[in-house]
Design an enzyme around this catalytic site. Structure first.
Site, PDB file in Angstrom:
ATOM      1  N   HIS A 261       0.933  -0.991   0.130  1.00 51.62           N
ATOM      2  CA  HIS A 261      -0.009  -0.086   0.095  1.00 51.62           C
ATOM      3  C   HIS A 261       1.017   1.163   0.176  1.00 51.62           C
ATOM      4  O   HIS A 261       1.419   1.697   1.110  1.00 51.62           O
ATOM      5  CB  HIS A 261      -0.933   0.029   1.160  1.00 51.62           C
ATOM      6  CG  HIS A 261      -1.782   1.134   1.628  1.00 51.62           C
ATOM      7  ND1 HIS A 261      -2.527   1.371   0.566  1.00 51.62           N
ATOM      8  CD2 HIS A 261      -1.535   2.516   2.194  1.00 51.62           C
ATOM      9  CE1 HIS A 261      -3.437   2.673   0.984  1.00 51.62           C
ATOM     10  NE2 HIS A 261      -2.582   3.092   1.900  1.00 51.62           N
ATOM     11  N   ASP A 263       1.183   4.871  -0.016  1.00 54.15           N
ATOM     12  CA  ASP A 263       0.665   6.224  -0.217  1.00 54.15           C
ATOM     13  C   ASP A 263       1.086   7.133  -1.154  1.00 54.15           C
ATOM     14  O   ASP A 263       2.410   7.564  -1.043  1.00 54.15           O
ATOM     15  CB  ASP A 263       0.530   6.819   1.239  1.00 54.15           C
ATOM     16  CG  ASP A 263      -0.359   5.875   2.233  1.00 54.15           C
ATOM     17  OD1 ASP A 263      -1.317   5.774   2.194  1.00 54.15           O
ATOM     18  OD2 ASP A 263       0.222   5.351   3.317  1.00 54.15           O
ATOM     19  N   ASP A 373      -7.576   1.589   2.327  1.00 58.75           N
ATOM     20  CA  ASP A 373      -7.041   2.613   3.484  1.00 58.75           C
ATOM     21  C   ASP A 373      -7.770   3.830   3.437  1.00 58.75           C
ATOM     22  O   ASP A 373      -7.628   5.033   4.259  1.00 58.75           O
ATOM     23  CB  ASP A 373      -5.498   2.939   3.476  1.00 58.75           C
ATOM     24  CG  ASP A 373      -5.131   3.548   4.583  1.00 58.75           C
ATOM     25  OD1 ASP A 373      -5.535   3.147   5.828  1.00 58.75           O
ATOM     26  OD2 ASP A 373      -3.979   4.269   4.375  1.00 58.75           O
ATOM     27  N   HIS A 582      -5.926  10.074  -0.528  1.00 50.34           N
ATOM     28  CA  HIS A 582      -6.627   9.752   0.791  1.00 50.34           C
ATOM     29  C   HIS A 582      -5.929  10.283   1.978  1.00 50.34           C
ATOM     30  O   HIS A 582      -5.909  10.161   3.290  1.00 50.34           O
ATOM     31  CB  HIS A 582      -7.036   8.230   1.222  1.00 50.34           C
ATOM     32  CG  HIS A 582      -5.920   7.330   1.326  1.00 50.34           C
ATOM     33  ND1 HIS A 582      -5.800   6.366   0.160  1.00 50.34           N
ATOM     34  CD2 HIS A 582      -5.063   7.011   2.253  1.00 50.34           C
ATOM     35  CE1 HIS A 582      -4.669   5.660   0.762  1.00 50.34           C
ATOM     36  NE2 HIS A 582      -4.325   5.965   1.842  1.00 50.34           N
TER      37      HIS A 582
END
Ligand SMILES: [Zn+2]
Length: 1019
Positions: A261, A263, A373, A582
């Site tokens: 994941h 970001d 997320d 996000h």
């Protein structure tokens, strides 16, 4: 017999960590190292490889925050290692518990081609699978000394989050840069012991556990701790039986997919994410090449686009692995965006931009939405996901709820319009699985659908800052494929999992027992609707401007033959979509990220404005006639939606201001009468048609309230319930003045409080039922929350808040823990508190949060005739001042516009919300023009644009905005020869043909909150 389980487990644990793992690379020679440290921004790899290098000694501190150090590693494989696997082993000074949050490096060959990354849990590079001995080794490292911002002392205020404030001191000290023999038998023994040790910890005391423990003791008995490589095979033989024992028939099935994941920005800037993605994907393609069944999934078309642009060699490896079905483009979104705040059009573009990219580059589409997320999920999503052509939805974030445990893991999620999407939350509650025994045990025990479904997904790999799957994880998966006492693990595409899950869910019936209706509210991170106000303001402004620019450009193309700016619009949308990531739009990134986001939003505004100006200029021609353009999808100021007409004076009479003897003022027009007290607070807001006063008797509205706001964790993310316990009303006004300007009644109020000050310009325009407030705040607070409160004389059971393409209702009471947990909630452009016959709306230009409380006087019995006993207080959230991760969050000048709409229902609120942020533009030209598209009946316009496929088709998106069945029309005022309904991302649908009249009209029947996308073929 005498037994002590802890004696065996303690022994195995110590030998594993202190002896077996270190023995994997115990035979080694140091490499020669040279270095060149670069402060500031990274340089292209070709330049890095060409840098002049100086000798470097391992153990020398290196790397100030955000700098890049290029290392050159050289050496020769010793002749006696012939036939062995030889690896370079690099420890840059890692903390193995901070993978993704620390220094990382990308390894290059001398020709500049990337090999793989080096990170805290992945410190090796294979130099030769079977060395000849004597070969020359030369490798380059592009090492990024990213500071640890979320360290062991979490949420501590730090200035390292921006190059403008970070310190120049080196952060890391290398420990080891060697050439080593990879002892594969030792490595396999380590994994055998680790898997069994973790497995037994999850088992009840019984035969299986005891046999595993005995096997571990037997293995350790034959392992000579001074001669581990020589005795590893014997130790493994002692474990072979317990590792070969197969899983139970009904063991939980784990669908593993390699993952990182990453970001797109967070505790690092976007420029570092570009390198993080290159590092992780180079490692993952390397791991794919070295395994036969491992599959790796990566979301976010943006991240693929970065690799393509910046590391073409890695891009070629990704393309090859995608073609083989081993590298899986997931999610079908431009980035893993927030889904609560973006507009309906923006979410549509998250899907359309990504699916077009995947189609163009790989010839495929994603079949599901992958959002592990993001901070809560809008109830409009199920419809958008389905209408965009996706079959499934994936997240795990709701497991972070503070209060309530979500009742499903595999279920149908139903949105505001009744659309359902098959949804899965992995019961191991993580997107960073390491396939540990603990995680597998948790998944097995927690899985809520075990009665009807067989398995769950595990995203496997280090995430957040990247890293991805390691060879240790694929090694574990091999041992866990069919192991007694464990869940069964297999690598597979999430599509395969969802297909199986769909069948299992359908086979067990279509009742409502596996359905969740409405928003997926995250009972945490509620302050992400407010933190970093300017980032949010830029988002709202540019979403609106882009939709406007498309409409004018499409109109100009149809009417004047002007070129439609496809490239420019795509590029501008993509920038807005990235900024909806996000951790950017929610305001949870470091100062650097938000500093750039604000600047980028300003640049985007300039770019979009240029398209708007160019298109309008082409449409109105040269001339000096005063004209007015209406960028809104509702008529306003005498101009139809998306049209331009001669500017006219307002039809309504001017508003008035009357000073009261007590120093207050009355502002009035034909629709409403507003009373302000001497301190500038609203004491009455009467709807003249009904005589109803919006403000509760004896109360003041538009009161600014300042709260202490220091959450227990996650400063920029969280507001904790106790924040309400301390509040200061900002009652003092330093100065209040009144005037009528151009027919508009204006009262200006100045207030000072602690270190800050603000100015409220309160206006009532002719013919408007909205009392507008322009707020300018010079904000210098620490750990405070600013709200503006409106106690209403309304007994509202629900409030309605706008979301994408409609609204959703939330109850105002707190009967259950679920309702009580929603003490800070989301809205788009409006929120409405209504009782049958009378409602009060609030519109805003850049805010996303509100809260509602109820007060009951005398147990709800009206204290006097006509005065109800229930007051509903709506408060808009304006500003926060958290100190982590950006220590200067929201300091300085901040602006807001909001409005109180007196006498509103959902229709009034929808229109007021849409026009509030899309004010008319004044311009001069030869003549106005009719809008290209008109809608009639119960149809609300959302977008007018040319088709993404550049065919020249006109795309018109409409929706039903009020939650009821509606019929209506869409008319194109240009020559069109055909019309059809298409998907949200403009794909043709079976049975999509619709009737088109000769005058270009299509008649539609829409179900509640239905979104419909139409495509017209030009003549
Ligand atoms: Zn994230």
């Amino acid at each position: 017999m005498h037994d002590d389980i802890t004696l065996t487990t303690g022994r195995a644990h110590r030998v594993l960590t202190e002896r077996i793992w270190p023995a994997v690379h115990e035979t080694s020679v140091p490499l020669d190292v040279e270095w060149h440290a670069l402060p500031g921004e990274p340089i292209p790899p070709a330049e890095g490889l060409a840098l002049a290098m100086e000798p470097y000694e391992v153990g020398t501190p290196w790397g100030p925050a955000w700098g890049t150090t290029w290392f050159r590693l050289t050496g020769t494989v010793p002749a006696e290692w012939a036939g062995r696997t030889v690896e370079a082993v690099v420890d840059l000074g890692f903390d193995v518990d901070r993978t993704g949050f620390q220094a990382e490096a990308l390894v290059y060959r001398p020709d500049g081609s990337p090999v793989k990354s080096i990170n805290p849990r992945n410190q090796h590079v294979v130099v030769a699978d079977a060395a000849a001995g004597g070969e020359r080794v030369e490798l380059f490292l592009e090492a990024a000394s990213n500071p640890v911002l979320l360290g062991h002392n979490v949420f501590e205020r730090t200035t390292e989050g921006d190059t403008t404030t970070s310190s120049p001191d080196p952060l890391y000290t290398t420990r080891r840069i060697d050439l080593a023999v990879f002892e594969s038998e030792v490595y396999d023994l380590a994994l055998d012991v680790e898997v069994l040790l973790e497995l037994q910890a999850e088992l009840p005391t019984g035969p299986r556990r005891m046999r595993v423990l005995q096997a571990l003791d037997d293995a350790l008995d034959v392992l000579d701790l001074q001669r581990i490589p020589e005795t590893a095979a014997a130790a493994r033989a002692a474990l072979a039986d317990v590792l070969a024992s197969p899983a139970e028939h009904s063991a939980h099935e784990i669908s593993a997919v390699g993952h990182a994941h990453i970001d797109s920005a967070w505790l690092w800037p976007v420029r570092e994410t570009i390198r993080k993605v290159a590092r992780t994907t180079s490692s993952m393609t390397d791991l794919i090449e070295r395994t036969d069944d491992f599959v790796y999934g990566m979301s976010s078309a943006q991240q693929y686009a970065w690799v393509k642009e910046h590391r073409p060699e890695v891009w070629e490896r990704i393309k090859e692995a995608v073609a083989k079905g081993r590298f899986l483009p997931l999610g079908g979104m431009w980035v893993e965006s927030d889904t609560v705040m973006p507009s309906g059009e923006a979410l549509t573009r998250q899907f359309s931009q990504a699916q077009r990219f995947f189609e163009r580059e790989f010839g495929l589409r994603s079949h599901g939405v992958w959002l592990p997320d993001s901070f809560g999920y809008s109830p409009a999503l199920p419809q958008l996901v389905r209408r965009a052509g996706f079959d499934w939805f994936f997240t795990q974030k709701i497991s972070w709820n503070q209060v309530n445990v979500f009742p499903h893991h595999t279920f149908w999620w139903e949105g505001i319009d009744g659309s359902r999407v098959l949804t899965h939350f992995p019961p191991m509650d993580t997107y960073n699985s390491q396939l540990s025994g603990e995680e597998l045990g948790k998944a097995t025990r927690q899985f809520r659908e075990s009665r009807r479904a067989t398995g769950s997904i595990a995203p496997v790999g280090y995430g957040d800052g990247g890293g991805g799957t390691t060879r240790e994880m694929t090694g574990r998966a091999k041992r866990l494929a069919n192991l007694e006492g464990s869940a069964r693990v297999r690598w597979e595409h999430p599509d395969a999992f969802f297909e199986r899950a769909r069948g299992e869910l359908l086979a067990s019936g279509t009742d409502d027992s596996a359905v969740w209706v409405g928003e997926l509210y995250l009972e945490l991170h509620r302050a992400t609707l407010t933190s970093q106000h300017k980032t949010k303001q830029g988002n709202r402004r540019n979403e609106q401007l882009l939709v406007e620019a498309e409409a004018w450009a499409a109109t100009a193309s149809a009417r004047t033959g002007a070129d439609y700016p496809y490239e420019e619009l795509d590029a501008l949308w993509q920038q807005v979509l990235l900024l909806q990531f996000h951790d950017i739009l929610p305001g949870t990134s470091i100062a650097w990220v938000h500093r750039e986001a604000v600047a980028q939003h300003a640049a985007i505004t300039e770019g979009v404005q240029a398209i708007i100006d160019r298109s309008l200029r082409a449409l109105v021609g040269e001339g000096d006639v005063p004209l007015r353009a209406n960028p809104a999808v509702f008529a306003q100021a005498g101009v139809p939606a998306l049209g331009v007409a001669p500017a006219s004076a307002p039809a309504a009479a001017a508003s008035t201001v009357t000073e009261l003897p007590d120093g207050g003022y009355v502002l009035a027009n034909d629709l409403v009468r507003i009373t302000l007290d001497a301190a500038g607070h609203v004491t009455s807001a009467v709807d003249l048609a009904t005589g109803r006063d919006a403000v509760a008797p004896g109360r003041e509205a538009n009161v600014l309230q300042l709260h202490q706001d220091f959450p227990n964790k996650w400063d920029a993310w969280d507001v904790d319930r106790f924040y309400r316990n301390s509040v200061t009303d900002l009652r003092e006004a330093q100065k209040v003045t009144a005037a009528v300007e151009d027919g508009v009644a204006v009262v200006t109020v100045h207030r000072q409080f602690s270190a800050s000050s603000l100015e409220q310009v309160i206006t009532l325009a002719p013919g408007s039922r909205t009392l507008e407030v322009d707020l300018r705040t010079d904000w210098h607070e620490t750990e405070k929350f600013l709200k503006v409160a409106f106690p209403l004389d309304v007994r509202a059971e629900h409030v309605a808040a706008e979301t994408q393409f409609g609204f959703h209702k939330r109850v105002t009471h707190t009967n259950t823990s679920w309702e009580s947990a929603k003490f800070e909630t989301s809205m788009h452009r409006w929120v409405l508190a209504e009782e049958p016959g009378f409602g009060v709306g609030f519109v805003n230009d850049s805010s996303y949060a509100y809260d509602v409380t109820r007060e009951v006087s005398d147990q709800g019995v009206a204290p006097a005739p006509g005065v109800p006993g229930v007051t509903t207080t709506v408060r808009l959230s304006l500003l926060r001042a958290p100190r982590f991760p950006d220590p200067e969050t929201d300091q300085g000048l901040q602006t807001h516009r909001y409005g109180l709409v007196v006498g509103a229902d959902t229709a009034v609120a929808t229109e007021a919300g849409a026009t509030f942020g899309a004010r008319p533009r004044e311009l001069r030209g030869a003549a106005g023009f009719e809008p290209l598209v008109h809608v009639g009946g119960g149809v609300t316009l959302s977008a007018v644009k040319l088709a993404d496929d550049r065919s020249g088709d006109l795309v018109v998106r409409v929706y039903e905005a009020h939650g009821r069945r509606a019929s209506g029309t869409v008319t194109v005022a240009a020559r069109v020869t055909g019309a059809r309904t298409v998907s949200l991302i403009e794909d043709d649908l079976d049975g999509g043909a619709v009737d088109l009249t000769a005058d270009g009209t299509v008649t539609l029947e829409l179900s509640p909150f239905e979104v419909r996308t139409l495509r017209f073929t030009p003549a």
